[in-house]
Design an enzyme around this catalytic site. Sequence first.
Site, PDB file in Angstrom:
ATOM      1  N   ASP A   9      39.426  60.250   5.527  1.00 24.46           N
ATOM      2  CA  ASP A   9      40.026  60.482   6.846  1.00 24.46           C
ATOM      3  C   ASP A   9      39.541  61.849   7.327  1.00 24.46           C
ATOM      4  O   ASP A   9      38.920  62.599   6.570  1.00 24.46           O
ATOM      5  CB  ASP A   9      41.572  60.450   6.735  1.00 24.46           C
ATOM      6  CG  ASP A   9      42.252  60.768   8.055  1.00 24.46           C
ATOM      7  OD1 ASP A   9      41.885  60.138   9.080  1.00 24.46           O
ATOM      8  OD2 ASP A   9      43.121  61.644   8.093  1.00 24.46           O
ATOM      9  N   SER A  10      39.916  62.197   8.550  1.00 23.03           N
ATOM     10  CA  SER A  10      39.508  63.509   9.079  1.00 23.03           C
ATOM     11  C   SER A  10      40.381  64.626   8.502  1.00 23.03           C
ATOM     12  O   SER A  10      40.117  65.809   8.726  1.00 23.03           O
ATOM     13  CB  SER A  10      39.676  63.520  10.604  1.00 23.03           C
ATOM     14  OG  SER A  10      41.064  63.385  10.915  1.00 23.03           O
ATOM     15  N   TYR A  41      38.614  63.866  14.889  1.00 23.09           N
ATOM     16  CA  TYR A  41      37.568  62.924  15.322  1.00 23.09           C
ATOM     17  C   TYR A  41      37.851  62.423  16.729  1.00 23.09           C
ATOM     18  O   TYR A  41      36.944  62.189  17.519  1.00 23.09           O
ATOM     19  CB  TYR A  41      37.528  61.691  14.411  1.00 23.09           C
ATOM     20  CG  TYR A  41      37.073  61.886  12.986  1.00 23.09           C
ATOM     21  CD1 TYR A  41      37.292  60.879  12.056  1.00 23.09           C
ATOM     22  CD2 TYR A  41      36.430  63.048  12.558  1.00 23.09           C
ATOM     23  CE1 TYR A  41      36.877  60.997  10.735  1.00 23.09           C
ATOM     24  CE2 TYR A  41      35.998  63.181  11.253  1.00 23.09           C
ATOM     25  CZ  TYR A  41      36.222  62.152  10.342  1.00 23.09           C
ATOM     26  OH  TYR A  41      35.810  62.277   9.026  1.00 23.09           O
ATOM     27  N   GLY A  42      39.114  62.188  17.028  1.00 22.14           N
ATOM     28  CA  GLY A  42      39.526  61.411  18.199  1.00 22.14           C
ATOM     29  C   GLY A  42      39.139  61.947  19.549  1.00 22.14           C
ATOM     30  O   GLY A  42      39.229  61.239  20.546  1.00 22.14           O
ATOM     31  N   CYS A  72      41.373  55.745   8.449  1.00 22.24           N
ATOM     32  CA  CYS A  72      41.355  56.451   9.731  1.00 22.24           C
ATOM     33  C   CYS A  72      41.036  55.425  10.817  1.00 22.24           C
ATOM     34  O   CYS A  72      40.023  54.732  10.745  1.00 22.24           O
ATOM     35  CB  CYS A  72      40.265  57.525   9.683  1.00 22.24           C
ATOM     36  SG  CYS A  72      39.883  58.283  11.262  1.00 22.24           S
ATOM     37  N   ASN A  73      41.925  55.297  11.801  1.00 23.24           N
ATOM     38  CA  ASN A  73      41.698  54.314  12.865  1.00 23.24           C
ATOM     39  C   ASN A  73      40.480  54.664  13.710  1.00 23.24           C
ATOM     40  O   ASN A  73      39.687  53.791  14.043  1.00 23.24           O
ATOM     41  CB  ASN A  73      42.937  54.234  13.757  1.00 23.24           C
ATOM     42  CG  ASN A  73      44.129  53.625  13.044  1.00 23.24           C
ATOM     43  OD1 ASN A  73      44.384  52.439  13.133  1.00 23.24           O
ATOM     44  ND2 ASN A  73      44.849  54.440  12.284  1.00 23.24           N
ATOM     45  N   THR A  74      40.342  55.935  14.034  1.00 27.44           N
ATOM     46  CA  THR A  74      39.211  56.360  14.868  1.00 27.44           C
ATOM     47  C   THR A  74      37.898  56.051  14.162  1.00 27.44           C
ATOM     48  O   THR A  74      36.970  55.509  14.759  1.00 27.44           O
ATOM     49  CB  THR A  74      39.320  57.860  15.165  1.00 27.44           C
ATOM     50  OG1 THR A  74      40.631  58.159  15.662  1.00 27.44           O
ATOM     51  CG2 THR A  74      38.280  58.318  16.171  1.00 27.44           C
ATOM     52  N   CYS A 180      47.240  55.705  14.299  1.00 23.62           N
ATOM     53  CA  CYS A 180      46.559  56.866  13.698  1.00 23.62           C
ATOM     54  C   CYS A 180      47.262  57.078  12.366  1.00 23.62           C
ATOM     55  O   CYS A 180      48.498  57.110  12.318  1.00 23.62           O
ATOM     56  CB  CYS A 180      46.721  58.095  14.582  1.00 23.62           C
ATOM     57  SG  CYS A 180      46.226  59.626  13.751  1.00 23.62           S
ATOM     58  N   THR A 181      46.492  57.213  11.297  1.00 26.84           N
ATOM     59  CA  THR A 181      47.109  57.271   9.959  1.00 26.84           C
ATOM     60  C   THR A 181      47.964  58.523   9.782  1.00 26.84           C
ATOM     61  O   THR A 181      48.815  58.564   8.906  1.00 26.84           O
ATOM     62  CB  THR A 181      46.024  57.228   8.861  1.00 26.84           C
ATOM     63  OG1 THR A 181      45.026  58.239   9.127  1.00 26.84           O
ATOM     64  CG2 THR A 181      45.353  55.863   8.845  1.00 26.84           C
TER      65      THR A 181
HETATM   66  N1  DGL Z   1      43.888  59.880  11.069  1.00 25.74           N
HETATM   67  C1  DGL Z   1      42.931  59.645  12.126  1.00 25.74           C
HETATM   68  C2  DGL Z   1      43.130  58.256  12.800  1.00 25.74           C
HETATM   69  O1  DGL Z   1      43.777  57.401  12.181  1.00 25.74           O
HETATM   70  C3  DGL Z   1      42.911  60.809  13.099  1.00 25.74           C
HETATM   71  C4  DGL Z   1      41.526  61.001  13.626  1.00 25.74           C
HETATM   72  C5  DGL Z   1      41.290  62.362  14.251  1.00 25.74           C
HETATM   73  O2  DGL Z   1      40.905  63.298  13.493  1.00 25.74           O
HETATM   74  O3  DGL Z   1      41.448  62.466  15.479  1.00 25.74           O
HETATM   75  O4  DGL Z   1      42.584  58.048  13.902  1.00 25.74           O
END
Ligand code: DGL
Length: 258
Positions: A9-10, A41-42, A72-74, A180-181
Amino acid sequence: MNKPIGVFDSGIGGLTVLEAVYKLLPTENYIYLADFKNNPYGVKSVDEVESIVVNNALLLEKMGAKLIIIACNTASLYVESIKKAVRIPVIEVIEKTCENACNVSKNAKIGVIATQMTIEKGKYQSLINKENKHAYGVKCSEFVDYIEHKFDDYDLGMKLVKEKINSLKEEKIDTLIYGCTHFSLLEDKIKTVLGDINYVDCGSSIAPFVKEELVKNGLINHQSETGKIIAYTTKDVQSFREKLSLFNLKIESVEEIK
Ligand code: DGL
């Protein structure tokens, strides 16, 4: 097959996924990558995120992962690019989370809170609409920064949550997807606004699927010992260690990788 499952994840958000997967599969080994150097990331460009997340997957494969969970969804938006790049099974979080939400919703009104990119790409919304249900997406990229850097400021958290999700209360949703996780970490605050509805997170939605994929690919670890979790960060290793108290996970070691 005692090679580790790679999870990334980020930042710390993916640890909410790792918690759920580890609870179901405690004899598997894991390597977790928190890509703080590129967090968030988003709000980045599509090309930037695609390149970053493919590289993270390649890194986990190189480190010996037998399967990758994009926690991570993004990053999950780029699952096809990641699958093309690596030679091991890859699991993304959006489809199973969406399926879970569509199964539990009774009034077909489903809210999705996620990063700007995840909402703008509209994958959750289109999957929900395909099930003839209504999707209400809200961009909440600010929550990522709050959780990663200001989480001990309860009042700020409540202010952000009220500002961003009051509109969902008016839509009378009966189900909210943490798209978003990171966001299931805000559940106590979100429940004060939305009350007793269905809350659907990525970890519990994909954990059974991870087990299915391990069995299907002959990758289950048949050793009986408790699995080990090794964590890596791309920067801020000390602040990562300090945030681990938010999770019910025993992490063997944490190190920074360049
Ligand atoms: N946990 C990431 C998600 O599920 C966050 C991504 C980000 O860093 O913006 O999208």
